[in-house]
Design a protein around this motif. Structure first.
Motif, PDB file in Angstrom:
ATOM      1  N   THR A  38       0.849  -1.223   0.002  1.00 50.09           N
ATOM      2  CA  THR A  38      -0.006  -0.134  -0.111  1.00 50.09           C
ATOM      3  C   THR A  38       1.031   1.282  -0.133  1.00 50.09           C
ATOM      4  N   GLN A  52      -4.930   1.894  -1.446  1.00 51.73           N
ATOM      5  CA  GLN A  52      -5.396   0.677  -0.579  1.00 51.73           C
ATOM      6  C   GLN A  52      -6.361  -0.090  -1.448  1.00 51.73           C
ATOM      7  N   GLN A  56      -6.093  -4.140  -2.212  1.00 55.17           N
ATOM      8  CA  GLN A  56      -6.998  -5.101  -2.056  1.00 55.17           C
ATOM      9  C   GLN A  56      -7.481  -5.767  -2.883  1.00 55.17           C
TER      10      GLN A  56
END
Length: 183
Positions: A38, A52, A56
Protein backbone atom coordinates in the motif's frame (compact mmCIF):
# COMPACT_ATOMS: atom_id res chain seq x y z
CA UNK A 1 -3.99 -45.29 22.24
CA UNK A 2 -4.11 -41.72 23.51
CA UNK A 3 -7.45 -39.97 23.80
CA UNK A 4 -7.41 -36.22 23.71
CA UNK A 5 -9.66 -34.31 26.01
CA UNK A 6 -12.51 -32.52 24.27
CA UNK A 7 -12.34 -28.70 24.24
CA UNK A 8 -14.30 -26.95 26.95
CA UNK A 9 -17.34 -25.07 25.72
CA UNK A 10 -16.36 -21.85 27.50
CA UNK A 11 -12.90 -21.71 25.83
CA UNK A 12 -12.41 -19.94 22.50
CA UNK A 13 -11.28 -22.16 19.65
CA UNK A 14 -7.55 -22.12 18.88
CA UNK A 15 -6.42 -19.69 16.15
CA UNK A 16 -7.17 -21.06 12.70
CA UNK A 17 -9.46 -23.83 14.04
CA UNK A 18 -12.02 -24.85 11.48
CA UNK A 19 -10.14 -23.08 8.67
CA UNK A 20 -8.22 -24.62 5.81
CA UNK A 21 -4.45 -24.29 6.07
CA UNK A 22 -4.37 -22.47 2.72
CA UNK A 23 -6.65 -19.75 4.15
CA UNK A 24 -4.35 -19.38 7.14
CA UNK A 25 -1.32 -19.22 4.81
CA UNK A 26 -3.02 -16.56 2.70
CA UNK A 27 -3.98 -14.54 5.81
CA UNK A 28 -0.35 -14.54 6.95
CA UNK A 29 0.80 -13.59 3.44
CA UNK A 30 -1.74 -10.75 3.32
CA UNK A 31 -0.81 -9.42 6.76
CA UNK A 32 2.91 -9.58 5.96
CA UNK A 33 2.72 -7.64 2.69
CA UNK A 34 -0.40 -5.43 2.63
CA UNK A 35 1.09 -2.40 4.38
CA UNK A 36 4.34 -2.25 2.38
CA UNK A 37 2.52 -2.71 -0.91
CA UNK A 38 0.00 0.00 0.00
CA UNK A 39 2.88 2.37 0.79
CA UNK A 40 4.44 1.69 -2.61
CA UNK A 41 1.19 2.20 -4.51
CA UNK A 42 0.43 5.35 -2.51
CA UNK A 43 3.77 6.82 -3.54
CA UNK A 44 3.09 5.80 -7.14
CA UNK A 45 -0.50 7.06 -7.33
CA UNK A 46 -0.37 9.90 -4.82
CA UNK A 47 -3.66 8.78 -3.25
CA UNK A 48 -3.75 6.58 -0.14
CA UNK A 49 -7.40 5.57 -0.51
CA UNK A 50 -6.93 4.59 -4.12
CA UNK A 51 -3.72 2.71 -3.27
CA UNK A 52 -5.57 0.74 -0.59
CA UNK A 53 -8.30 -0.15 -3.09
CA UNK A 54 -5.75 -1.27 -5.70
CA UNK A 55 -3.81 -3.44 -3.26
CA UNK A 56 -7.02 -4.91 -1.85
CA UNK A 57 -8.20 -5.80 -5.37
CA UNK A 58 -4.83 -7.37 -6.19
CA UNK A 59 -4.97 -9.50 -3.03
CA UNK A 60 -8.57 -10.53 -3.83
CA UNK A 61 -7.42 -11.72 -7.24
CA UNK A 62 -4.52 -13.56 -5.62
CA UNK A 63 -6.85 -15.25 -3.14
CA UNK A 64 -8.99 -16.73 -5.91
CA UNK A 65 -5.82 -18.18 -7.50
CA UNK A 66 -3.94 -18.88 -4.27
CA UNK A 67 -3.39 -22.60 -4.89
CA UNK A 68 -1.40 -21.70 -8.01
CA UNK A 69 0.23 -18.45 -6.83
CA UNK A 70 1.53 -19.91 -3.55
CA UNK A 71 3.78 -22.20 -5.63
CA UNK A 72 5.38 -19.27 -7.50
CA UNK A 73 8.96 -18.35 -6.66
CA UNK A 74 7.79 -14.89 -5.54
CA UNK A 75 4.01 -14.60 -4.90
CA UNK A 76 4.49 -11.00 -3.70
CA UNK A 77 5.80 -10.00 -7.13
CA UNK A 78 2.62 -11.38 -8.72
CA UNK A 79 0.37 -9.39 -6.39
CA UNK A 80 2.49 -6.26 -6.82
CA UNK A 81 2.39 -6.56 -10.61
CA UNK A 82 -1.41 -6.93 -10.55
CA UNK A 83 -1.72 -3.83 -8.34
CA UNK A 84 0.56 -1.79 -10.64
CA UNK A 85 -1.40 -2.96 -13.68
CA UNK A 86 -4.66 -1.95 -12.00
CA UNK A 87 -3.19 1.51 -11.31
CA UNK A 88 -2.10 1.84 -14.92
CA UNK A 89 -5.53 0.76 -16.17
CA UNK A 90 -7.20 3.33 -13.94
CA UNK A 91 -4.94 6.08 -15.24
CA UNK A 92 -5.83 5.13 -18.80
CA UNK A 93 -9.54 5.30 -18.01
CA UNK A 94 -9.12 8.63 -16.22
CA UNK A 95 -7.07 10.04 -19.10
CA UNK A 96 -9.74 9.00 -21.59
CA UNK A 97 -12.45 10.58 -19.44
CA UNK A 98 -10.42 13.79 -19.09
CA UNK A 99 -9.97 14.03 -22.85
CA UNK A 100 -13.70 13.67 -23.29
CA UNK A 101 -14.42 16.32 -20.65
CA UNK A 102 -11.94 18.76 -22.22
CA UNK A 103 -13.87 18.56 -25.45
CA UNK A 104 -17.14 19.19 -23.63
CA UNK A 105 -16.26 22.25 -21.58
CA UNK A 106 -13.57 24.73 -20.77
CA UNK A 107 -11.04 23.40 -18.32
CA UNK A 108 -10.07 25.46 -15.28
CA UNK A 109 -7.09 23.99 -13.49
CA UNK A 110 -6.08 25.55 -10.19
CA UNK A 111 -2.38 25.91 -9.47
CA UNK A 112 -0.73 23.58 -7.00
CA UNK A 113 -1.44 24.35 -3.36
CA UNK A 114 1.53 25.54 -1.29
CA UNK A 115 1.16 22.81 1.33
CA UNK A 116 1.47 19.99 -1.19
CA UNK A 117 4.25 17.55 -0.49
CA UNK A 118 7.24 18.38 -2.69
CA UNK A 119 8.23 14.81 -3.36
CA UNK A 120 4.73 13.77 -4.37
CA UNK A 121 4.54 16.68 -6.80
CA UNK A 122 7.97 15.87 -8.23
CA UNK A 123 7.12 12.17 -8.61
CA UNK A 124 3.95 13.08 -10.48
CA UNK A 125 6.06 14.90 -13.09
CA UNK A 126 8.12 11.85 -13.95
CA UNK A 127 7.21 9.53 -16.82
CA UNK A 128 5.44 6.42 -15.46
CA UNK A 129 8.34 4.06 -16.18
CA UNK A 130 10.82 6.28 -14.30
CA UNK A 131 8.35 6.88 -11.45
CA UNK A 132 7.82 3.11 -11.13
CA UNK A 133 11.51 2.22 -10.86
CA UNK A 134 12.24 5.13 -8.48
CA UNK A 135 9.39 4.06 -6.18
CA UNK A 136 10.30 0.36 -6.35
CA UNK A 137 14.00 1.01 -5.75
CA UNK A 138 13.79 3.68 -3.06
CA UNK A 139 10.49 3.00 -1.30
CA UNK A 140 10.09 -0.74 -1.82
CA UNK A 141 13.83 -1.35 -1.32
CA UNK A 142 13.87 -3.70 -4.28
CA UNK A 143 17.22 -4.47 -5.89
CA UNK A 144 17.69 -3.63 -9.55
CA UNK A 145 17.68 -7.31 -10.51
CA UNK A 146 14.27 -7.85 -8.92
CA UNK A 147 12.82 -4.73 -10.56
CA UNK A 148 14.19 -6.00 -13.88
CA UNK A 149 12.54 -9.37 -13.40
CA UNK A 150 9.21 -7.91 -12.27
CA UNK A 151 8.98 -5.33 -15.04
CA UNK A 152 10.31 -7.70 -17.70
CA UNK A 153 13.06 -5.32 -18.83
CA UNK A 154 16.87 -5.56 -18.86
CA UNK A 155 18.80 -4.43 -15.77
CA UNK A 156 20.52 -1.77 -17.88
CA UNK A 157 17.12 -0.26 -18.71
CA UNK A 158 16.20 -0.22 -15.02
CA UNK A 159 19.47 1.56 -14.22
CA UNK A 160 18.91 4.05 -17.03
CA UNK A 161 15.33 4.84 -15.94
CA UNK A 162 16.46 5.09 -12.32
CA UNK A 163 19.23 7.52 -13.26
CA UNK A 164 16.90 9.63 -15.41
CA UNK A 165 14.22 9.61 -12.72
CA UNK A 166 16.66 10.71 -10.00
CA UNK A 167 18.05 13.46 -12.23
CA UNK A 168 14.56 14.74 -13.05
CA UNK A 169 13.56 14.57 -9.37
CA UNK A 170 16.61 16.60 -8.40
CA UNK A 171 15.69 19.26 -10.95
CA UNK A 172 12.03 19.34 -9.92
CA UNK A 173 12.83 19.46 -6.21
CA UNK A 174 15.46 22.18 -6.61
CA UNK A 175 13.02 24.26 -8.66
CA UNK A 176 10.39 23.79 -5.95
CA UNK A 177 12.89 24.81 -3.26
CA UNK A 178 13.86 27.90 -5.27
CA UNK A 179 10.19 28.87 -5.69
CA UNK A 180 9.61 28.51 -1.94
CA UNK A 181 12.62 30.73 -1.17
CA UNK A 182 11.31 33.49 -3.42
CA UNK A 183 7.81 33.31 -1.94
Amino acid sequence: MHLSTPPRLDEPPPPGAGRKSTEVDFDAFYQAHYRAMTTQLCAYTGDLGHAQDLVQEAFCRAFTRWQKIVRYEDPVAWVRKVAWNLATSRWRRVRTAQRFLRKQREEHVPGPSPDRVALEAALALLPPNQRRVVVLYHLADMPISEISRQEGIPEGTVKSWLHRGRTALAVHLSERTEENRRA
